[in-house]
Design an enzyme around this catalytic site. Structure first.
Site, PDB file in Angstrom:
ATOM      1  N   ASP A 182      -1.220   2.352  -5.322  1.00 28.16           N
ATOM      2  CA  ASP A 182      -2.349   1.635  -5.779  1.00 28.16           C
ATOM      3  C   ASP A 182      -3.418   1.673  -5.053  1.00 28.16           C
ATOM      4  OD1 ASP A 182      -0.813  -0.203  -4.330  1.00 28.16           O
ATOM      5  OD2 ASP A 182      -2.062  -1.839  -5.182  1.00 28.16           O
ATOM      6  N   GLU A 183      -4.659   1.638  -5.551  1.00 25.50           N
ATOM      7  CA  GLU A 183      -5.785   1.385  -4.875  1.00 25.50           C
ATOM      8  C   GLU A 183      -5.978   2.246  -3.514  1.00 25.50           C
ATOM      9  OE1 GLU A 183      -6.745  -3.318  -6.029  1.00 25.50           O
ATOM     10  OE2 GLU A 183      -5.293  -2.935  -4.340  1.00 25.50           O
ATOM     11  N   ALA A 184      -5.731   3.357  -3.561  1.00 24.72           N
ATOM     12  CA  ALA A 184      -5.805   4.354  -2.741  1.00 24.72           C
ATOM     13  C   ALA A 184      -7.145   4.899  -2.639  1.00 24.72           C
ATOM     14  CB  ALA A 184      -4.552   5.282  -2.755  1.00 24.72           C
ATOM     15  N   HIS A 185      -8.236   4.082  -2.515  1.00 20.43           N
ATOM     16  CA  HIS A 185      -9.523   4.400  -2.842  1.00 20.43           C
ATOM     17  C   HIS A 185     -10.219   5.430  -1.469  1.00 20.43           C
ATOM     18  CE1 HIS A 185      -9.471   1.747  -5.993  1.00 20.43           C
ATOM     19  NE2 HIS A 185      -9.435   0.752  -5.221  1.00 20.43           N
ATOM     20  N   HIS A 241      -3.544   0.824   1.479  1.00 19.29           N
ATOM     21  CA  HIS A 241      -2.902  -0.663   1.908  1.00 19.29           C
ATOM     22  C   HIS A 241      -1.880  -0.383   3.047  1.00 19.29           C
ATOM     23  CE1 HIS A 241      -4.183  -3.096  -1.661  1.00 19.29           C
ATOM     24  NE2 HIS A 241      -3.763  -1.822  -2.414  1.00 19.29           N
TER      25      HIS A 241
END
Length: 515
Positions: free
Chosen positions: A320-323, A257
């Site tokens: 979060d969401e550190a894809h 993000h």
């Protein structure tokens, strides 16, 4: 024959109206711990004063209360330190804790007693809700202004009762944030979590990396002009929140993000090439470069400057969401970044993916999973909780305030499902996450992500009527938790929201007033 009209009773022959019913002591949100009705009500009149002790805090709360009451009642309501009767605000030793209070009302007056200023302030919010909704209006109303007789003794279930506002996807001005703070305070929420950075915008000035705000903050979802808070802007938000007994928790979301930061400074990218600014709504495509030392210089500078602006205990580092970050890099990043937070005197909060690394001692993990989240992921969080990591519960399919109410809701998203008012309220934080000890739960937080929320009326429509339920989950004893009774108390809030100019969703699950 009697006909109910607009909260008062009139005869069909047009006789003079009879006074509206006095609000029962147990008709407030959040539900108080104990309520003992007794005797006749107290009536605020032109001779009423607000009695305070000599402390600055009590005087400030007294001025706040008088400021709420004066426009609608038309009464002077002077602050005094001597005398009897009226409305008394009193600090005293007792079994109140940091935020509890006792409110007693009888024909001679109303007394709110607390052990600390926050408790007095929360007691004032209860007093507001016990008065007719018209007390919130800014012009003189007819009254009468009665507070039911009896005693409320009240204290919170959890010490952390939060609401998050995403100012990154769409930017909200200082004035808009202040309005939301006032709405949070009415329901005894004590934490404002500000999501200050994301792919679409960086919203806080950082002197050592100025392009973060001036360039990274120059747009938002859909390509609008964006914006950012100067340090003085942020200080003003913190000051105002503090005056309403809310602690501000700033969040810099990392390592994912982060497109706004990566676009602002090429050296933060592993390949040294800055990507373009982003105005869409996809997630998981950006990452700080964990192997580069400049990344940690950057993080140190940002946390140092933000910590210096923030008097509260916490600093949220996202996670979060550190894809686009490998697991090894994620672990390395969190191992490096968490001590930086401690170095500048703050306690780490991270989204629950932090438990996939090693949370430092004292860290809090904010759980945002769903009922359908895998057992393995839930167990990872529960195991961290058993090992001492505190939990803030924000299940997305319960209290993410940006989820659509129904498929026909114009605003909001639905990736976590449709979240009507009953579903949002009807769960128990203490028993929600299997395997996590109840003692690990520090509280609840209702996040508002802003992909589709662009203005105050949008914000309010998605928050109300779900926000008061989240507040009650955080404050009220589990024994008071009952949807059938709650929905009646919730319906009674509608005239107050009307008086305050709050736009809200009229859920068919709630028996709203018909007049």
């Amino acid at each position: 024959m009697l006909v109910a009209v607009a909260g008062a009773l009139t005869t069909s022959a047009g006789a003079a109206p009879r006074a509206a019913a006095v609000t029962p002591l147990d008709r407030v949100i959040p539900a108080p711990a104990t309520v003992t009705p007794s005797g006749s009500p107290y009536r605020i009149t032109s001779s009423t004063s607000v009695r305070v002790d000599g402390t600055d805090a009590t005087r400030r709360i007294g001025e706040y209360l008088a400021g709420v009451l004066r426009p609608s009642t038309g009464y002077a309501l002077p602050l005094v330190e001597q005398g009897k009767g009226g409305i008394e605000l009193r600090l005293a030793e007792g079994p109140y804790g940091a935020e509890g209070y006792r409110l007693h009302s009888d024909p001679g007056g109303v007394t709110i007693t607390a052990g600390a200023p926050a408790g007095l302030f929360h007691g004032v919010q209860t007093l507001r809700q016990l008065l007719p909704a018209a007390v919130e209006k800014k012009t003189v109303q007819p009254g009468p202004w009665q507070i039911a007789g009896g005693t409320i003794e009240d204290h919170p279930r959890y010490g952390y009762r939060g609401a998050m506002l995403d100012v990154s996807r769409h930017f909200f001005t200082v004035a808009q944030v202040k309005r939301y703070i006032d709405q949070l305070a009415l329901y005894k929420i004590n934490t404002l979590h500000l999501h200050l950075s994301d792919d679409q915008g960086w919203r806080i000035a950082v002197d050592s990396w100025p392009r973060l705000a001036t360039y990274g903050g120059s747009t938002q979802v859909g390509g609008g002009k964006g914006g950012y808070y100067t340090k003085d802007d942020y200080r003003e938000i913190v000051r105002y929140a503090t005056s309403r007994y809310l602690e501000v928790v700033p969040e810099i979301d990392m390592p994912g993000h982060t497109n706004a930061a990566l676009a602002s400074y090429a050296q933060l990218n592993c390949d040294g090439v800055a990507p373009p600014l982003y105005t869409g709504t996809e997630v998981g495509f950006s990452s700080l470069c964990a192997p580069k030392e400049v990344t940690y210089d950057f993080v140190d500078d940002v946390i140092r400057e933000l910590a210096a602006l923030t008097p509260g205990r916490y600093l949220h580092i996202g996670g979060d969401e550190a894809h686009s970050t490998s697991h090894a890099d994620y672990v390395t990043f969190m191992d490096r970044v968490q001590p930086i937070v401690a170095k500048y005197g703050k306690t780490v909060i991270g989204w629950h993916q932090l438990t996939g690394a090693t949370p430092v001692e004292g860290a809090l993990a904010q759980y945002w999973g769903l009922d359908s989240t895998s057992a393995a992921e839930k167990e990872q969080v529960a195991k961290a909780a058993r090992n001492g990591t505190g939990l803030i519960l924000s299940p997305a399919d319960r209290i993410y305030l940006d989820m659509k109410y129904t498929k026909d809701t114009d605003l909001g998203l639905d990736w976590a499902g449709l979240v009507e008012v009953k579903r949002s309220y009807d769960w128990n934080p203490g028993a929600y996450l299997a395997g996590a000890p109840a003692s690990a739960v520090r509280g609840v937080e209702a996040p508002m992500w802003s992909e589709t929320v662009a203005k105050t009326t949008d914000l309010e429509y998605m928050a109300f009527p779900r926000l008061p339920g989240a507040a009650e989950l955080g404050w009220s004893p589990a024994a008071t938790h009952d949807w059938a009774r709650y929905k009646v108390r919730l319906a009674a809030q509608a005239p107050r929201w009307d008086a305050l100019g709050i736009r809200y969703y009229k859920s068919p699950q709630v028996p709203w007033p018909t007049s």
